[in-house]
Structures are given as structure tokens and as C-alpha cells.
Design an enzyme around this catalytic site. Structure first.
Site, mmCIF file in Angstrom:
data_model
loop_
_atom_site.group_PDB
_atom_site.id
_atom_site.type_symbol
_atom_site.label_atom_id
_atom_site.label_comp_id
_atom_site.label_asym_id
_atom_site.label_seq_id
_atom_site.Cartn_x
_atom_site.Cartn_y
_atom_site.Cartn_z
ATOM 1 N N SER A 216 2.919 -26.179 49.778
ATOM 2 C CA SER A 216 2.202 -27.380 50.167
ATOM 3 C C SER A 216 0.733 -26.989 50.348
ATOM 4 O O SER A 216 0.380 -25.823 50.230
ATOM 5 C CB SER A 216 2.876 -27.891 51.426
ATOM 6 O OG SER A 216 1.966 -28.386 52.314
ATOM 7 N N LEU A 217 -0.107 -27.970 50.607
ATOM 8 C CA LEU A 217 -1.541 -27.686 50.731
ATOM 9 C C LEU A 217 -2.034 -27.962 52.145
ATOM 10 O O LEU A 217 -1.572 -28.907 52.790
ATOM 11 C CB LEU A 217 -2.338 -28.591 49.781
ATOM 12 C CG LEU A 217 -2.246 -28.309 48.286
ATOM 13 C CD1 LEU A 217 -2.824 -29.472 47.504
ATOM 14 C CD2 LEU A 217 -2.985 -27.015 47.953
ATOM 15 N N GLU B 202 -9.322 -30.987 41.250
ATOM 16 C CA GLU B 202 -8.361 -31.920 40.633
ATOM 17 C C GLU B 202 -8.090 -33.093 41.562
ATOM 18 O O GLU B 202 -8.178 -32.942 42.767
ATOM 19 C CB GLU B 202 -7.014 -31.192 40.406
ATOM 20 C CG GLU B 202 -7.136 -29.892 39.660
ATOM 21 C CD GLU B 202 -5.901 -29.005 39.850
ATOM 22 O OE1 GLU B 202 -4.864 -29.491 40.348
ATOM 23 O OE2 GLU B 202 -5.995 -27.811 39.514
ATOM 24 N N LYS C 199 -5.869 -35.445 43.817
ATOM 25 C CA LYS C 199 -4.584 -35.250 44.491
ATOM 26 C C LYS C 199 -3.745 -36.483 44.222
ATOM 27 O O LYS C 199 -3.933 -37.544 44.823
ATOM 28 C CB LYS C 199 -4.766 -35.042 45.991
ATOM 29 C CG LYS C 199 -3.466 -34.662 46.667
ATOM 30 C CD LYS C 199 -3.695 -34.155 48.071
ATOM 31 C CE LYS C 199 -2.417 -33.593 48.681
ATOM 32 N NZ LYS C 199 -1.378 -34.579 48.860
ATOM 33 N N ASP D 204 -0.817 -39.127 44.061
ATOM 34 C CA ASP D 204 0.104 -39.568 45.096
ATOM 35 C C ASP D 204 1.443 -39.953 44.470
ATOM 36 O O ASP D 204 1.730 -41.107 44.214
ATOM 37 C CB ASP D 204 -0.519 -40.763 45.829
ATOM 38 C CG ASP D 204 -0.006 -40.861 47.246
ATOM 39 O OD1 ASP D 204 0.776 -39.980 47.651
ATOM 40 O OD2 ASP D 204 -0.392 -41.814 47.939
ATOM 41 N N GLU E 118 2.859 -33.563 39.087
ATOM 42 C CA GLU E 118 3.233 -34.721 39.886
ATOM 43 C C GLU E 118 3.770 -35.831 38.983
ATOM 44 O O GLU E 118 3.186 -36.111 37.930
ATOM 45 C CB GLU E 118 1.962 -35.206 40.624
ATOM 46 C CG GLU E 118 2.224 -36.054 41.821
ATOM 47 C CD GLU E 118 2.429 -35.263 43.109
ATOM 48 O OE1 GLU E 118 2.606 -34.014 43.067
ATOM 49 O OE2 GLU E 118 2.419 -35.921 44.169
ATOM 50 N N TYR F 75 1.729 -35.571 35.379
ATOM 51 C CA TYR F 75 0.478 -34.830 35.146
ATOM 52 C C TYR F 75 0.628 -33.424 35.711
ATOM 53 O O TYR F 75 1.053 -33.251 36.859
ATOM 54 C CB TYR F 75 -0.709 -35.536 35.813
ATOM 55 C CG TYR F 75 -0.981 -36.887 35.190
ATOM 56 C CD1 TYR F 75 -1.642 -36.980 33.970
ATOM 57 C CD2 TYR F 75 -0.542 -38.054 35.812
ATOM 58 C CE1 TYR F 75 -1.864 -38.205 33.375
ATOM 59 C CE2 TYR F 75 -0.761 -39.289 35.222
ATOM 60 C CZ TYR F 75 -1.422 -39.358 34.006
ATOM 61 O OH TYR F 75 -1.635 -40.578 33.425
ATOM 62 N N LYS G 44 -8.721 -34.996 51.997
ATOM 63 C CA LYS G 44 -8.113 -36.337 51.988
ATOM 64 C C LYS G 44 -9.188 -37.421 51.949
ATOM 65 O O LYS G 44 -10.232 -37.300 52.592
ATOM 66 C CB LYS G 44 -7.260 -36.516 53.250
ATOM 67 C CG LYS G 44 -5.969 -35.705 53.246
ATOM 68 C CD LYS G 44 -4.988 -36.280 52.241
ATOM 69 C CE LYS G 44 -3.560 -35.916 52.562
ATOM 70 N NZ LYS G 44 -2.894 -36.694 53.550
ATOM 71 N N CYS H 81 -3.206 -81.571 62.363
ATOM 72 C CA CYS H 81 -4.408 -80.753 62.260
ATOM 73 C C CYS H 81 -4.819 -80.191 63.622
ATOM 74 O O CYS H 81 -4.914 -80.945 64.591
ATOM 75 C CB CYS H 81 -5.545 -81.601 61.670
ATOM 76 S SG CYS H 81 -7.128 -80.752 61.683
ATOM 77 N N CYS I 196 -8.304 -82.213 64.465
ATOM 78 C CA CYS I 196 -8.413 -83.663 64.669
ATOM 79 C C CYS I 196 -7.066 -84.332 64.889
ATOM 80 O O CYS I 196 -6.997 -85.545 65.085
ATOM 81 C CB CYS I 196 -9.129 -84.308 63.488
ATOM 82 S SG CYS I 196 -8.079 -84.400 62.019
ATOM 83 N N CYS J 217 -5.098 -81.102 55.909
ATOM 84 C CA CYS J 217 -5.305 -82.106 56.943
ATOM 85 C C CYS J 217 -5.693 -83.392 56.227
ATOM 86 O O CYS J 217 -6.528 -83.395 55.327
ATOM 87 C CB CYS J 217 -6.428 -81.651 57.866
ATOM 88 S SG CYS J 217 -7.167 -82.989 58.801
ATOM 89 N N CYS K 200 -12.119 -85.768 60.425
ATOM 90 C CA CYS K 200 -11.836 -84.454 61.025
ATOM 91 C C CYS K 200 -13.141 -83.680 61.217
ATOM 92 O O CYS K 200 -13.876 -83.438 60.262
ATOM 93 C CB CYS K 200 -10.903 -83.667 60.107
ATOM 94 S SG CYS K 200 -10.588 -81.996 60.668
#
Ligand code: IVH
Length: 668
Positions: free
Chosen positions: A82-83, A114, A116, A118, A174, A224, A315, A408, A411, A426, A432
Site C-alpha cells: 500500500s502507499l 502517476e 492515483k 480510484d 488498477e 491501467y 491525496k 404555498c 402566500c 404555487c 404571492c
């Protein structure tokens, strides 16, 4: 006290484990990523501060979710890591400094940078150039065998092409569902009452972890590459960037956003650029990844816990946040349309604090299954108005039903909802106060009569104080009546009176627009003026006549006839003309030179010398049409700064593109 710290840590661990189960196994997260990250961060901080409570099975230490029983398991020969994260330019500089110190290196380092992506991490194992196995990351040590499913992903080659391919080669990358495909998929699913996904990442994960690969095959997934695992019997370049280019040459997909940068400054520049590009990328990204490019240096740097020391993720600000729906207000618009507006616990998302969001209409509330008190996910992508995207499942019993009013809120007139129309209105019309206020604001607005100094607050006070009931009453106001209003001094009052007098000198299209006839916007007002040439002719036009005007359809024609037929409108119109409002006579079209007659323009991006509305008017004055979307019929696209998808589309269609300077030139 320690008892309570222990309890807090244990509760947090349990909660995170539940989130992990929902996210990794069930593909149905119940919190936003931002909230999840915060909980992990709090847990790590607590464990650091109170090391006596650390535990080897704490979720703060593990990389992903548990492995499902249904797929056969694959032990990764090299762990899938993981990063670490950085969140600011300072933290990025510290990351680079730390590396230089460890390497005792004073030279500027090269980084492969690059996006990231998701989605979810996948390992592809090629033997003799043939794809023999694909596995998910799982917990980093053991993943799931998803070979059959991965083989259905169209851009993954089953056989690599080219020379010098190592005998065994593990490609990592990914799997994502591109954004456009995600929306299309969800739309289709909703129409067929099938399961939709909350975001592209969950859609990718949910699609890949199907026991029946026929289902996966119908899902629009893409892959990718971003790295390598096992490399046996073959040699590769000593640069990570070069290695990625080699993968591309063998036929593996690589994003177009991979670059080589030098030092923290170069990395940060790439961050800023990618952040800007984020809204037009075809896939979702949640940040950028910096990797030391030199493989020998990577090896020297090694790992800490389960992340490499030679790489980190920076991030992007979260586009989604969770907050609470405190209440719903119902706003009455100029044409009586009732819009529910969510009142939110203020939340910081996409770079701004959001405390209100339009809920559009009753159908939207139903679709979201929204109740007051719900925890909701709000989303604000760059420059887009904030939206509630979903309600999170929480204790619904405690929450209050949203009741759409039947009368309404301003009014008390009845609210009607026409069948097949999502909008409720209305029926009070100009009785109104809300509609009256909006009508007067619209009359005074820049594109209509352009009365300087008659802002929203002033109009509201004037109506509330019963000083005016309709636009014509504005012309009978005196400075003495204005002065007692809030934030109104002598000078301001006199200026406003002068502006009201001045606005009498106008044009027919602007005057028509100011009347606020439903569906009659700037372009229609101009077309009507050019066709009928004077107000009298328009007032007496019937549907048949009106349909001859450019862009006027059945509905608009009906609104126009209904407007002029109504007694109250006739009275206000006469009162306005009696004040001396006037405009230059319009000559019949043949006599006017219209150099851009019939040409279709699209404006995109930010203009610096004028706003979009001004540019639009100037173009229309020369006979051009200004459209909101690019199509084959478009003649010119004017691209301002940071132009996005419309520009790309125009380039694809080979449409002539003008920059702002060229536009200014054309207009003059
Ligand atoms: S490199 C040794 N590069 O982010 C480093 N990861 O928290 C291993 N991801 O599991 C990861 N884009 O799913 C790397 N360009 C990229 C990435 C990327 C997305 C994901 C990946 C990984 C997670 C790291």
C-alpha cells in the site's frame, strides 16, 4: 482514564472493521472515504500515543479487506503493498527530504509521477507472454483468483506482443469503471430496477468479484498498469518510467498522465496540473503518486511496514463529504415553482463550506429516500453546485419525514403539481409575495432592465413594506420612501431613483425579457422583437403567428398568448408604458447587416475580458446563435481558460476553435 482510552480504541477498531467489511467485501460502503480516512488517522494517533494498546490485528495495520471464501486464494509471491500519504506541499517536501537524507544524496531526484486511480488493485501474471492468472490484492499477502473475470476486460491483452518479454512477468495495476460508463450503467440499472452502485470504484470492485464471469463481461471495466511484481528470466530498464513505457510497448494499457519530474517542486507542479485536469479525465482519481524513478535507489530505500519508502500518494481534496440534513426549506421561484432546499450542517467539501443544497423536486427526495436528520453524502466537484448524492443508512426511526407542502409557504395559495411534470407550483401568481419579489428582481436584473442598486435585499424590503406591488410601482418611488430602509442612505437612495429613471431608455428585447413571460429567455425575446418589430404586433399575435418565430414552439407560444391575455398583466404593461419606457425602433431584418447570420457558436472555459453572457449577447447581436453543447452542427467553439470536455469534443469533431483574442477580433 485508561479504561476509557482502551474503550475508545476498541470501539474505533470495531467501527473500522465494519467499514472494511462493507467496503471490501460487500462493495457497499456506509461512510465516505474522507470519514474512513479520519477514523484510521484517529486510531493511528491513539495507538501512537498509547503504545500499550497496540495490537497486531488492529485495522490500522492491515492493507485491505478479508478474502472471500468463494474464490480460490492466491498467495502473492511478492506482497502487494500500500502507499503512505502526504496531504500538503510541506509534507511532500518532507517526503523528498527524508529520501535524500536516507540516500545521503544531495542531487535532485527524478520521480515517476502517476495518477492515483480510484479502482481496485490487480496482479496479472504472464508466463511466456501469456496471461495465466489474475488476482486481487486481498490483504496484500493473499488475494482472490479472478482470472476468468479479468480475461473479460477488453483492454487487457491475453498475449503480450513484441520482444524480450521476461519468461515470468507480473504486471500490477488498477481496474476501474470509467466515469461515463459508470453513469450509463447506473442509469440502465435504475431503469430496470436492478442494483446500482454508489461510485465508480464500488462498481469496479462489485463487477470484478462476480462468481459468474459472464456478468463481469457485461460490465464496462478498464485496466491501467502502474508497476511490476515478479520478473524472471528477462531484463528491464533501470527506470520505473521506462519500465512502464516497456509495458505499454508490450500491449499493456497505461494512462496518458504518467510523467517524469524532478524534485519536490516538479512533483508539486504535476500535482497542481493533474488536479486541474481531474474534472475532464475519463476515470476517477483521488490523488497523484510520486515514485523514485531509479530502481536501484528504490531497492536501497526499501520498505517500512507495508509501504515502500520510495513512493507516496498525495491525496486530492475530497469531493464527497458526509454531513447531516438539518431541515428542508421550500423556496418559491419567479414562476411559482417550489424548490425544496436542504439545510445542512456546514461541511467543507471540494474546497468550500457547504450549508445548503438544492433538492430540485419531490421526485428527487423520493429517489434519495431522504429524511430530516439523515446523514447524507454531499458532493461538490470543481466549480459544480453542491449536490446530495445519497443518504447513508442510519437509524431511520429517529428521523423525520419530509413533508411537501400542499399550500404555498409564502402566500398559502394551493400548490398544483401537473401530472408528468416533476415541478410543483404555487398557484398564487402575483398575489404571492415570493413570486412578486422574484418578478421584480428579474425585471431589474442586468440582462433585463438593468437597474443598478436594486438588489435582492432592497426589493424584498420594498415588497415587505408594501411600497411596491409590481414592476410599474418602481417608477413612482421617491427618495424619501427609500431612505428609511435598512442600509440605505441619502446618496444611495438618490442614485437608485436616478437608475430607475435611466432604465426607461431600453431596447424592445430587454423590455420583453423583463416581463418575465415563462420560457421566454434572452434569445426568444430577441427573436420575438426581430419578428414582430413592435410590442403592439406581439400583443395581438396568435399561436399560429408565434410558431413562425425562430425557436418558438407550442409551449412557449401558449405562455406568450396566456401572458398578454391576463388582465393584471395588461394593466401592469400599460402602467409601464405610461411611465415613458421607450426603445429605438427596430428595422425589418432585410435592412440589417447580420455578418454572423446562422452561425452556431459554443462558449466554453473562462473568458477574462468579458463574461460569458456579454460574449453571448455580442455574438447574437451579429446574428449568431449560441448553443450550450457541441455537436456536428457547431461552427465555432470559443475556448477560454481551463476549457474542458467541450473543447476536447470540438477538437474531435474538427470544429474551428477560437481563443478569446480571436473572439474579440471577430466582434470588433
Ligand atoms: S503503487 C508499491 N501506483 O493505491 C506501491 N498504486 O494505497 C504499490 N493505486 O493498492 C502501489 N493508482 O490500488 C500505485 N499509480 C498508482 C496507483 C496505485 C492507484 C492504488 C492501488 C494501491 C493503492 C495504494
Amino acid at each position: 482514564m485508561n479504561q476509557s482510552i482502551a474503550q475508545k480504541i476498541s470501539a474505533l477498531r470495531q467501527e473500522i472493521q465494519t467499514h472494511n467489511l462493507n467496503y471490501y467485501t460487500l462493495d457497499a460502503p456506509t461512510v465516505t472515504d474522507a470519514e474512513y480516512d479520519r477514523q484510521i488517522k484517529t486510531l493511528r494517533e491513539l495507538e501512537e500515543k498509547y503504545p500499550e494498546y497496540t495490537s497486531p490485528d488492529s485495522p490500522s495495520l492491515s492493507v485491505g479487506g478479508p478474502v472471500l471464501d468463494n474464490f480460490s486464494k492466491v498467495a502473492h509471491e511478492l506482497p502487494m503493498l500500500s502507499l503512505g500519504n502526504v496531504y500538503s506541499e510541506e509534507e511532500l517536501a518532507e517526503f523528498v527530504e527524508r529520501i535524500q537524507k536516507q540516500l545521503k544524496n544531495t542531487q535532485v531526484l527524478s520521480f515517476c509521477v502517476e495518477p492515483k486511480l480510484d479502482g481496485l488493485a490487480i496482479s496479472l501474471l504472464y508466463e511466456q507472454g501469456k496471461l495465466i492468472r489474475a488476482a486481487t490484492r486481498g490483504d496484500g499477502a493473499v488475494g482472490e483468483d479472478v482470472t476468468y473475470n479479468v480475461k473479460t476486460i477488453k483492454n487487457i491483452p491475453h498475449i503480450l506482443k513484441g520482444d524480450n518479454i521476461p519468461e515470468r512477468l507480473e504486471v500490477r495495476g488498477e481496474v476501474v469503471m470509467p466515469i461515463a460508463e459508470f453513469h450509463a450503467f447506473n442509469q440502465h440499472a435504475i431503469a430496470n430496477e436492478a442494483k446500482s452502485f454508489v461510485n465508480p470504484r464500488n462498481a469496479a470492485a462489485g463487477s470484478l468479484r462476480q462468481l459468474d464471469s459472464n456478468i463481469t463481461a457485461q460490465r464496462p471495466l478498464a485496466f491501467y498498469s502502474y508497476g511490476l511484481g515478479i520478473i524472471e528470466n528477462g531484463s528491464l530498464a533501470n527506470s520505473h518510467y521506462q519500465r512502464l513505457q516497456q509495458l505499454k510497448a508490450w500491449g499493456l494499457p497505461l494512462t496518458e498522465e504518467v510523467t517524469l519530474e524532478t524534485g519536490a517542486l516538479g512533483c508539486f507542479e504535476a500535482y497542481t496540473q493533474l488536479l486541474q485536469k481531474r474534472p475532464i479525465l475519463p476515470y476517477e482519481i483521488d490523488g497523484i503518486v510520486y515514485k523514485v524513478d531509479d530502481i536501484a535507489l528504490q531497492e536501497q530505500l526499501g520498505f517500512i511496514a507495508r509501504s515502500p519508502r520510495w513512493a507516496t500518494a498525495h491525496k486530492f481534496p475530497a469531493q464527497e463529504e458526509q454531513t447531516r440534513l438539518l431541515d428542508v426549506e421550500f423556496q418559491v421561484g419567479r414562476t411559482g415553482a417550489i424548490t425544496p432546499v436542504a439545510i445542512l450542517q456546514p461541511a467543507f467539501v471540494g474546497g468550500v463550506t457547504v450549508s445548503r443544497a438544492s433538492l430540485h423536486n419531490a421526485d428527487e427526495i423520493k429517489r434519495l429516500n431522504l429524511k430530516i436528520g439523515n446523514t447524507v453524502v454531499i458532493r461538490r466537484a470543481a466549480d459544480v453546485i453542491p449536490q446530495i448524492v445519497r443518504a447513508l443508512p442510519d437509524a431511520q426511526e429517529k428521523n423525520r419525514e419530509i413533508i411537501f407542502p400542499t399550500t404555498c409557504p409564502v402566500c398559502d395559495s394551493e400548490i398544483e403539481r401537473i401530472e408528468d411534470e416533476a415541478i410543483a407550483r404555487c398557484t398564487g401568481g402575483l398575489y404571492c409575495a415570493a413570486q412578486r419579489k422574484e418578478a421584480i428582481k428579474y425585471f431589474a436584473s442586468r440582462k433585463a432592465m438593468n437597474i443598478d442598486g436594486l438588489g435582492e435585499k432592497v426589493v424584498e424590503q420594498l415588497v415587505d413594506e408594501n411600497l411596491i406591488h409590481n414592476p410599474a410601482d418602481l417608477f413612482n418611488l421617491t427618495a424619501e420612501q427609500l431612505i428609511p430602509l435598512e442600509r440605505m442612505a441619502d446618496k444611495k437612495a438618490n442614485k437608485l431613483i436616478a437608475a430607475i429613471t435611466q432604465c426607461k431608455n431600453t431596447t424592445l428585447p430587454k423590455f420583453l425579457l423583463s416581463l418575465g413571460i415563462r420560457e421566454v429567455g434572452e434569445a426568444t425575446a430577441r427573436n420575438l422583437a426581430n419578428y414582430f418589430l413592435n410590442l403592439e404586433a406581439l400583443k395581438h399575435a396568435n399561436i399560429e403567428d408565434l410558431l413562425k418565430v425562430d425557436d418558438v414552439g407550442d409551449i412557449v407560444a401558449q405562455h406568450i398568448v396566456a401572458f398578454f391575455r391576463q388582465k393584471h398583466n395588461q394593466e401592469v404593461l400599460q402602467a409601464l408604458l405610461d411611465t415613458g419606457i421607450h426603445w429605438p425602433e427596430i428595422k425589418a431584418k432585410e435592412q440589417q447587416a447580420q455578418p454572423l447570420e446562422g452561425k452556431i457558436f459554443v462558449l466554453t472555459g473562462t473568458l477574462t475580458q468579458m463574461d460569458r453572457n456579454e460574449a453571448k449577447q455580442a455574438l447574437q447581436a451579429l446574428g449568431a446563435k449560441v448553443s450550450g453543447s457541441v455537436s456536428k452542427k457547431t461552427d465555432y467553439v470559443v475556448a477560454g481558460e481551463a476549457a474542458g470536455s467541450k473543447l476536447t469534443k470540438a477538437q474531435e469533431l474538427g470544429i474551428t476553435i477560437l481563443d478569446e483574442a480571436e473572439l474579440v477580433n471577430l466582434l470588433s
